[in-house]
Design an enzyme around this catalytic site. Structure first.
Site, mmCIF file in Angstrom:
data_model
loop_
_atom_site.group_PDB
_atom_site.id
_atom_site.type_symbol
_atom_site.label_atom_id
_atom_site.label_comp_id
_atom_site.label_asym_id
_atom_site.label_seq_id
_atom_site.Cartn_x
_atom_site.Cartn_y
_atom_site.Cartn_z
ATOM 1 N N ASP A 13 12.979 79.436 3.913
ATOM 2 C CA ASP A 13 13.291 78.628 2.727
ATOM 3 C C ASP A 13 13.201 79.422 1.429
ATOM 4 O O ASP A 13 12.871 78.877 0.366
ATOM 5 C CB ASP A 13 12.384 77.383 2.653
ATOM 6 C CG ASP A 13 12.509 76.534 3.904
ATOM 7 O OD1 ASP A 13 13.615 76.469 4.455
ATOM 8 O OD2 ASP A 13 11.493 75.951 4.327
ATOM 9 N N LYS A 16 17.967 81.684 1.138
ATOM 10 C CA LYS A 16 18.960 82.547 1.797
ATOM 11 C C LYS A 16 20.360 81.943 1.711
ATOM 12 O O LYS A 16 21.347 82.657 1.572
ATOM 13 C CB LYS A 16 18.588 82.751 3.273
ATOM 14 C CG LYS A 16 17.248 83.435 3.483
ATOM 15 C CD LYS A 16 16.859 83.477 4.945
ATOM 16 C CE LYS A 16 16.585 82.123 5.555
ATOM 17 N NZ LYS A 16 15.409 81.403 5.036
ATOM 18 N N GLY A 40 17.600 75.226 7.684
ATOM 19 C CA GLY A 40 18.270 74.369 6.712
ATOM 20 C C GLY A 40 18.570 75.216 5.500
ATOM 21 O O GLY A 40 17.663 75.656 4.799
ATOM 22 N N HIS A 41 19.835 75.510 5.284
ATOM 23 C CA HIS A 41 20.238 76.404 4.189
ATOM 24 C C HIS A 41 21.041 75.599 3.175
ATOM 25 O O HIS A 41 22.043 74.985 3.518
ATOM 26 C CB HIS A 41 21.065 77.576 4.738
ATOM 27 C CG HIS A 41 20.284 78.432 5.697
ATOM 28 N ND1 HIS A 41 20.856 79.446 6.419
ATOM 29 C CD2 HIS A 41 18.974 78.425 6.026
ATOM 30 C CE1 HIS A 41 19.915 80.025 7.166
ATOM 31 N NE2 HIS A 41 18.773 79.417 6.943
ATOM 32 N N GLN A 223 15.173 81.425 8.951
ATOM 33 C CA GLN A 223 13.705 81.569 8.855
ATOM 34 C C GLN A 223 13.349 82.792 7.996
ATOM 35 O O GLN A 223 14.089 83.105 7.087
ATOM 36 C CB GLN A 223 13.071 81.645 10.260
ATOM 37 C CG GLN A 223 13.147 80.330 11.041
ATOM 38 C CD GLN A 223 14.448 80.126 11.775
ATOM 39 O OE1 GLN A 223 14.889 81.000 12.499
ATOM 40 N NE2 GLN A 223 15.085 78.980 11.603
HETATM 41 P P1 GDP Z 1 16.943 78.809 2.838
HETATM 42 O O1 GDP Z 1 16.470 78.130 4.087
HETATM 43 O O2 GDP Z 1 16.336 80.159 2.678
HETATM 44 O O3 GDP Z 1 18.428 78.852 2.720
HETATM 45 O O4 GDP Z 1 16.399 77.928 1.635
HETATM 46 P P2 GDP Z 1 16.477 76.318 1.497
HETATM 47 O O5 GDP Z 1 17.869 75.938 1.176
HETATM 48 O O6 GDP Z 1 15.843 75.660 2.677
HETATM 49 O O7 GDP Z 1 15.486 76.078 0.302
HETATM 50 C C1 GDP Z 1 15.703 76.625 -0.952
HETATM 51 C C2 GDP Z 1 15.820 75.481 -1.968
HETATM 52 O O8 GDP Z 1 15.721 76.000 -3.266
HETATM 53 C C3 GDP Z 1 17.165 74.776 -1.920
HETATM 54 O O9 GDP Z 1 16.978 73.437 -2.287
HETATM 55 C C4 GDP Z 1 17.980 75.531 -2.961
HETATM 56 O O10 GDP Z 1 19.030 74.732 -3.510
HETATM 57 C C5 GDP Z 1 16.937 75.801 -4.001
HETATM 58 N N1 GDP Z 1 17.113 77.019 -4.788
HETATM 59 C C6 GDP Z 1 17.577 78.235 -4.381
HETATM 60 N N2 GDP Z 1 17.460 79.133 -5.398
HETATM 61 C C7 GDP Z 1 16.912 78.462 -6.429
HETATM 62 C C8 GDP Z 1 16.498 78.848 -7.757
HETATM 63 O O11 GDP Z 1 16.593 80.005 -8.156
HETATM 64 N N3 GDP Z 1 15.939 77.892 -8.530
HETATM 65 C C9 GDP Z 1 15.779 76.602 -8.113
HETATM 66 N N4 GDP Z 1 15.240 75.722 -8.955
HETATM 67 N N5 GDP Z 1 16.148 76.211 -6.877
HETATM 68 C C10 GDP Z 1 16.690 77.131 -6.049
HETATM 69 P P1 IMO Z 2 15.189 78.319 7.201
HETATM 70 O O1 IMO Z 2 16.280 79.095 7.906
HETATM 71 C C1 IMO Z 2 10.988 77.179 7.176
HETATM 72 C C2 IMO Z 2 9.036 76.842 11.108
HETATM 73 C C3 IMO Z 2 8.562 75.496 11.594
HETATM 74 C C4 IMO Z 2 7.348 75.911 12.403
HETATM 75 C C5 IMO Z 2 7.797 77.219 13.047
HETATM 76 C C6 IMO Z 2 8.319 77.068 14.470
HETATM 77 O O2 IMO Z 2 15.666 77.094 6.532
HETATM 78 O O3 IMO Z 2 14.383 79.225 6.346
HETATM 79 P P2 IMO Z 2 10.590 76.090 15.447
HETATM 80 O O4 IMO Z 2 11.205 74.739 15.350
HETATM 81 O O5 IMO Z 2 11.433 77.192 14.920
HETATM 82 O O6 IMO Z 2 10.081 76.391 16.833
HETATM 83 O O7 IMO Z 2 9.270 76.010 14.517
HETATM 84 O O8 IMO Z 2 8.836 77.706 12.219
HETATM 85 N N1 IMO Z 2 10.464 76.912 10.737
HETATM 86 C C7 IMO Z 2 10.904 77.024 9.477
HETATM 87 N N2 IMO Z 2 10.238 77.001 8.303
HETATM 88 N N3 IMO Z 2 12.313 77.371 7.194
HETATM 89 C C8 IMO Z 2 12.997 77.424 8.362
HETATM 90 O O9 IMO Z 2 14.286 77.776 8.428
HETATM 91 C C9 IMO Z 2 12.293 77.198 9.571
HETATM 92 N N4 IMO Z 2 12.653 77.156 10.874
HETATM 93 C C10 IMO Z 2 11.518 76.991 11.568
HETATM 94 O O10 IMO Z 2 8.221 74.656 10.515
HETATM 95 O O11 IMO Z 2 6.284 76.207 11.538
HETATM 96 MG MG MG Z 3 15.602 76.308 4.660
#
Ligand code: GDP
Ligand code: IMO
Ligand code: MG
Length: 436
Positions: A13, A16, A40-41, A223
């Protein structure tokens, strides 16, 4: 060789999705190399928000060919749903391809994931309950079903019969859950195969052909490094290799074909699920990070645990990924805090540790030692150049860069595509340095 990897440097999170979307403007292929629908991206374009799980984040650009590589585990039902949802929003998915070698997450994997978590009590991992661990387990035990197998009824029947005989014993005897009946499962699997048949292919060929033509290929990790099966906080990890090395095995490229590794770093730490997070904050600063950063899981909606940035795993992550440059995300979320801290060491059993210990047991006992920086009040979201950032924010960025030992080439100050600062004024793709 113009292959570039994007990987997370923390516990996932990091943002990416945003970075992959940004870089996708100038590449032709985006390949997801590991993980499954546990990811979840998020990509924000104008006032539209897309949440991607299995489909690579570059897919929102019409010119991109999105690829789900052999290292990914695919739940065919959720993939079909995701495709349908994206198509309903006008995203053309015709070019998406899925590796025939990618393993299938079957319904019994999902059931087993949930059952083991429930039975583990306090020892639970806090998985996403998507069946990720059991599916990768079967892959390693060579009893998995691959996407290509869905296209061959005879092979599928044999493999599913063999798998089910064992899984049902486990489900019924170990967890007291109902067994799966063969016929409905077989018929579902055949129907997934029929619907996904046009997508299932040898994706490694596609990737290698593109590289031979000198096209830019982006390999998108899910991840993050600290959730890596081998380099993370085992057993509180996911079951694949998010590190850059995973892009080779899971994407179908060789190590020498990679020209750049882009590490994505959040300006503070977050983690979902169980496992050590030495800098976790339980005070109002932690609450600020959750609220201002909207730190709720993209896939499960769970509240993310938040804390200060930790320099010890940062150095580890830069090394094991051979990171070339860093994109620093969510710097805007730290605005309004009178001071900003970074962890520079741990006290464990009375001793000071300055290197990442990797053992979850040691990390559980680690008390963070902090350096404190002056905070800033200014809203960073309108900033588009490094000079517009307040001095205190620039000092914080410089400290991170100095500790990481590689340049921070881009800083993100908001979720939207355009809320990005190119530190040297160069477009993001220029930082990848690949041959064009
Ligand atoms: P990922 O799993 O690495 O793709 O990240 P996620 O999408 O799960 O979580 C990142 C969250 O932060 C999302 O809601 C993005 O829209 C948000 N986000 C990404 N970059 C920024 C930033 O620079 N500032 C803010 N406020 N939100 C951001
Ligand atoms: P993105 O790609 C954050 C965490 C779960 C748990 C551990 C193992 O959005 O960054 P799993 O279901 O993979 O066997 O769970 O990994 N986890 C994540 N945490 N972002 C993710 O993906 C994750 N995918 C799995 O919460 O701790
Ligand atoms: Mg994510």
């Amino acid at each position: 060789m113009p292959a570039n990897v994007i990987c997370g440097l923390q516990w996932g999170d990091e943002g990416k999705g945003k970075v992959t979307d940004l870089l996708s403007a100038d590449v032709s292929l985006v390949v997801r190399y590991q993980g499954g629908d546990n990811a979840g991206h998020t990509v924000v374009i104008g006032d539209e928000t897309f949440k991607l799980h299995l489909v690579p984040s570059g897919a929102l650009h019409p010119h991109i060919q999105p690829i789900i590589g052999p290292g990914v585990v695919v739940n065919p039902g959720t993939l079909l749903e995701e495709i349908a949802k994206l198509e309903a929003r006008g995203v053309v998915m015709d070019k998406l391809r899925v590796s025939a070698a990618a393993h299938v997450i079957m319904p019994y994997h999902v059931a087993l994931d949930g059952a083991r978590e429930a039975a583990a009590g306090a020892g639970m991992i806090g998985t996403t309950k998507r069946g990720i661990g059991p599916a990768y387990g079967d892959r390693a035990w060579r009893v998995g079903i691959r996407m290509g197998d869905l296209l061959d009824a005879d092979l599928l029947r044999d493999r599913l019969k063999a798998a089910l005989a064992e899984k049902n014993v486990l489900l019924e005897r170990a967890y007291g859950l109902p067994a799966f009946e063969f016929e409905p499962l077989f018929s579902d699997a055949l129907s997934w195969g029929q619907r996904l048949a046009p997508l299932i292919t040898d994706t490694t060929r596609i990737v290698q052909d593109a590289l031979r033509r000198d096209e830019l290929v982006l390999l998108e990790g899910a991840q993050g490094t600290l959730l890596d099966l081998d380099h993370g906080t085992y057993p509180y990890v996911t079951s694949s290799n998010p590190v850059a090395g995973g892009a080779c095995t899971g994407g179908g490229v060789g190590p020498l074909q990679i020209s750049q590794v882009i590490g994505v770093l959040k300006a503070y730490s977050t983690r979902v699920g169980a496992g050590p997070l030495p800098t976790e904050l339980f005070d109002e600063v932690g609450a600020h990070l959750v609220e201002a950063g909207h730190e709720f899981g993209t896939t499960t909606g769970r509240r993310r645990r938040c804390g200060w940035l930790d320099f010890l795993p940062l150095r580890h992550a830069v090394e094991v990924n051979s990171v070339s440059n860093i994109v620093l995300n969510k710097l805007d979320i730290l605005s309004g805090l009178p001071e900003v801290k970074v962890c520079v060491g741990y006290r464990v059993d009375g001793k000071l540790i300055e290197e990442w210990p990797s053992s979850a047991a040691v990390l559980e006992r680690a008390e963070p030692v902090y350096d404190t920086y002056e905070g800033w009040m200014q809203d960073l979201r309108p900033c588009r150049s490094i000079d517009e950032l307040p001095t205190a924010a620039r000092r914080y960025v410089a400290a991170i860069e100095s500790r990481a030992g590689v340049p921070i080439t881009h800083i993100s100050v908001g979720p939207e595509r355009t809320q990005t600062i190119a530190v040297n004024g160069e477009p993001l793709i220029a930082a990848t340095g690949g041959e064009r």
